[in-house]
Design a protein around this motif. Structure first.
Motif, PDB file in Angstrom:
ATOM      1  N   ARG A   9       0.825  -1.199   0.000  1.00 34.33           N
ATOM      2  CA  ARG A   9       0.000   0.000   0.000  1.00 34.33           C
ATOM      3  C   ARG A   9       0.864   1.256   0.000  1.00 34.33           C
ATOM      4  O   ARG A   9       0.449   2.307  -0.507  1.00 34.33           O
ATOM      5  CB  ARG A   9      -0.915   0.007   1.223  1.00 34.33           C
ATOM      6  N   TYR A  35      -3.240   2.404 -13.493  1.00 35.52           N
ATOM      7  CA  TYR A  35      -3.266   3.848 -13.686  1.00 35.52           C
ATOM      8  C   TYR A  35      -2.306   4.502 -12.697  1.00 35.52           C
ATOM      9  O   TYR A  35      -2.021   3.968 -11.637  1.00 35.52           O
ATOM     10  CB  TYR A  35      -4.651   4.423 -13.401  1.00 35.52           C
ATOM     11  N   VAL A  88       0.657   7.965  -7.050  1.00 34.01           N
ATOM     12  CA  VAL A  88      -0.264   6.980  -6.493  1.00 34.01           C
ATOM     13  C   VAL A  88      -0.734   6.107  -7.643  1.00 34.01           C
ATOM     14  O   VAL A  88      -1.203   6.618  -8.670  1.00 34.01           O
ATOM     15  CB  VAL A  88      -1.468   7.643  -5.795  1.00 34.01           C
ATOM     16  N   PHE A  90      -3.119   3.075  -9.123  1.00 31.21           N
ATOM     17  CA  PHE A  90      -4.369   2.371  -8.923  1.00 31.21           C
ATOM     18  C   PHE A  90      -4.517   1.248  -9.940  1.00 31.21           C
ATOM     19  O   PHE A  90      -4.218   1.412 -11.124  1.00 31.21           O
ATOM     20  CB  PHE A  90      -5.563   3.325  -9.072  1.00 31.21           C
ATOM     21  N   TYR A 106     -13.811  -0.879 -11.811  1.00 30.38           N
ATOM     22  CA  TYR A 106     -13.809  -0.784 -10.354  1.00 30.38           C
ATOM     23  C   TYR A 106     -12.368  -0.739  -9.889  1.00 30.38           C
ATOM     24  O   TYR A 106     -11.529  -1.490 -10.378  1.00 30.38           O
ATOM     25  CB  TYR A 106     -14.536  -1.980  -9.736  1.00 30.38           C
ATOM     26  N   PHE A 107     -12.129   0.138  -8.919  1.00 30.13           N
ATOM     27  CA  PHE A 107     -10.766   0.439  -8.527  1.00 30.13           C
ATOM     28  C   PHE A 107     -10.363  -0.172  -7.193  1.00 30.13           C
ATOM     29  O   PHE A 107     -11.191  -0.331  -6.287  1.00 30.13           O
ATOM     30  CB  PHE A 107     -10.573   1.961  -8.442  1.00 30.13           C
ATOM     31  N   GLY A 108      -9.073  -0.461  -7.092  1.00 28.83           N
ATOM     32  CA  GLY A 108      -8.488  -0.882  -5.841  1.00 28.83           C
ATOM     33  C   GLY A 108      -8.164   0.312  -4.962  1.00 28.83           C
ATOM     34  O   GLY A 108      -8.405   1.453  -5.341  1.00 28.83           O
ATOM     35  N   PRO A 109      -7.582   0.067  -3.778  1.00 20.96           N
ATOM     36  CA  PRO A 109      -7.322   1.136  -2.807  1.00 20.96           C
ATOM     37  C   PRO A 109      -6.099   1.979  -3.109  1.00 20.96           C
ATOM     38  O   PRO A 109      -5.924   3.031  -2.507  1.00 20.96           O
ATOM     39  CB  PRO A 109      -7.125   0.369  -1.500  1.00 20.96           C
ATOM     40  N   ARG A 112       0.804   4.012  -2.776  1.00 26.84           N
ATOM     41  CA  ARG A 112       1.544   5.277  -2.804  1.00 26.84           C
ATOM     42  C   ARG A 112       3.022   4.963  -2.901  1.00 26.84           C
ATOM     43  O   ARG A 112       3.603   4.354  -1.996  1.00 26.84           O
ATOM     44  CB  ARG A 112       1.260   6.093  -1.546  1.00 26.84           C
TER      45      ARG A 112
ATOM     46  N   TYR B  36     -17.432   8.978 -10.868  1.00 28.51           N
ATOM     47  CA  TYR B  36     -16.739   8.380  -9.733  1.00 28.51           C
ATOM     48  C   TYR B  36     -16.617   9.400  -8.618  1.00 28.51           C
ATOM     49  O   TYR B  36     -16.530  10.603  -8.852  1.00 28.51           O
ATOM     50  CB  TYR B  36     -15.326   7.937 -10.120  1.00 28.51           C
ATOM     51  N   LYS B  42      -8.213   7.295  -0.746  1.00 28.28           N
ATOM     52  CA  LYS B  42      -8.917   6.095  -1.186  1.00 28.28           C
ATOM     53  C   LYS B  42      -8.954   5.991  -2.712  1.00 28.28           C
ATOM     54  O   LYS B  42      -8.661   6.958  -3.409  1.00 28.28           O
ATOM     55  CB  LYS B  42     -10.337   6.078  -0.636  1.00 28.28           C
ATOM     56  N   GLY B  43      -9.342   4.836  -3.191  1.00 26.92           N
ATOM     57  CA  GLY B  43      -9.499   4.651  -4.617  1.00 26.92           C
ATOM     58  C   GLY B  43     -10.824   5.220  -5.103  1.00 26.92           C
ATOM     59  O   GLY B  43     -11.756   5.411  -4.326  1.00 26.92           O
ATOM     60  N   PRO B  44     -10.923   5.516  -6.398  1.00 29.17           N
ATOM     61  CA  PRO B  44     -12.191   5.991  -6.962  1.00 29.17           C
ATOM     62  C   PRO B  44     -13.297   4.972  -6.757  1.00 29.17           C
ATOM     63  O   PRO B  44     -13.081   3.762  -6.904  1.00 29.17           O
ATOM     64  CB  PRO B  44     -11.869   6.171  -8.448  1.00 29.17           C
TER      65      PRO B  44
END
Lengths: 116, 112
Positions: A9, A35, A88, A90, A106-109, A112, B36, B42-44
Motif C-alpha cells: 500500500r 493507472y 499513487v 491504482f 472498479y478500482f483498488g485502494p 503510494r 466516480y 482512497k481509490g475511486p
C-alpha cells in the motif's frame, strides 16, 4: 473495493531500483488496468490486460512493464525507478467481454510510491 | 495524505442542499459515461453510469444527465451530506476496447 487488493500500500524506494506492484482480484474479471494519479492530472492509463498473457500499452507506458500469468493477478514493474514515477498507482478491473462495448471499471485502494 | 484535489474547481455546498457537478466531454462518439467519487486516501468509487442511448438515469440520491448535443454530463446529488465531501470526476469511453478517459475532477466541500 470490489474484491481488489493492491500490495504494497505504501513504498519508498531509491532511484534506479526495481519495483513491482501487485494487483489481485477475486472477481474473475477479464480486464485489468494500471493507472497513475498525480495532482493536476486525471487518472492516466499505464498498461492494461484483456486476458491472461494479453496486455497492451496505455498513454504513459514508458518506464513500466506488466505481466499477467493468472486471471487474478496483474503485476506492474518499474525496471529502474525514477523520481518522476513518484505517484499513487491504482489498479482497476472490468468484467467486459470486449468488443465495442465498454463497461464499468472498479478500482483498488491504491499504492503510494515515493522514489527518492 | 497527498491530495488529488489540488488546483481543482471547488464546489461548496450547504448540508441539505442539492449539488450539481458538471463535466464537458471531448468526443461526440463516446457512448458510455461514468461518475466516480474519490475520498482522500482512497481509490475511486463508482457512483452511477449512463449509456448514450439515454439522457437521464437515477440512483439513490444521485441523477446523471447527458446532453449529447453539447457534449455535457452532469451529476446531481440530492440533500447533500457531509459524507459527500470528495473529489468527483467523470469518465468517457473514447478509445474502444474497454478503455476510459478520465476528467481531472471537481472538489465538493459540504458545509455543515
Amino acid at each position: 473495493d470490489a474484491g481488489i487488493t493492491q500490495s504494497p500500500r505504501h513504498k519508498v524506494t531509491e532511484t534506479g531500483t526495481p519495483v513491482t506492484l501487485r494487483c489481485h482480484q477475486t472477481e474473475n474479471h477479464r480486464y485489468m488496468y494500471w493507472y497513475r494519479q498525480d495532482p493536476g492530472h486525471g487518472l492516466r492509463l499505464i498498461h492494461y490486460s484483456y486476458g491472461v498473457k494479453d496486455t497492451d500499452k496505455g498513454e504513459v507506458s514508458d518506464g513500466y512493464s506488466v505481466s499477467r500469468s493468472k486471471t487474478e493477478d496483474f503485476l506492474l514493474t518499474l525496471e529502474s525507478a525514477t523520481s518522476s514515477q513518484t505517484s499513487v498507482y491504482f489498479c482497476a478491473i472490468s468484467e467486459s467481454t470486449g468488443g465495442r462495448r465498454t463497461d464499468t471499471q472498479y478500482f483498488g485502494p491504491g499504492t503510494r510510491l515515493t522514489v527518492l | 495524505g497527498e491530495s488529488v484535489g489540488l488546483h481543482l474547481p471547488t464546489l461548496s455546498v450547504q448540508e441539505g442542499d442539492n449539488s450539481i457537478i458538471n463535466c464537458a466531454y471531448s468526443n461526440s462518439a463516446s457512448d458510455y459515461f461514468i461518475w466516480y467519487k474519490q475520498e482522500s486516501g482512497k481509490g475511486p468509487q463508482f457512483i452511477i453510469d449512463i449509456r448514450s442511448n439515454m439522457d437521464k438515469r437515477q440512483g439513490q440520491r444521485v441523477t446523471v444527465l447527458l446532453n449529447k448535443t453539447v457534449k455535457h454530463l452532469s451529476l446531481q446529488i440530492a440533500a447533500t451530506q457531509p459524507g459527500d465531501s470528495a473529489v468527483y470526476f467523470c469518465a468517457e469511453s473514447i478509445y474502444g476496447n474497454n478503455r476510459l478517459a478520465f476528467g481531472k475532477g471537481n472538489q465538493v466541500v459540504v458545509i455543515p
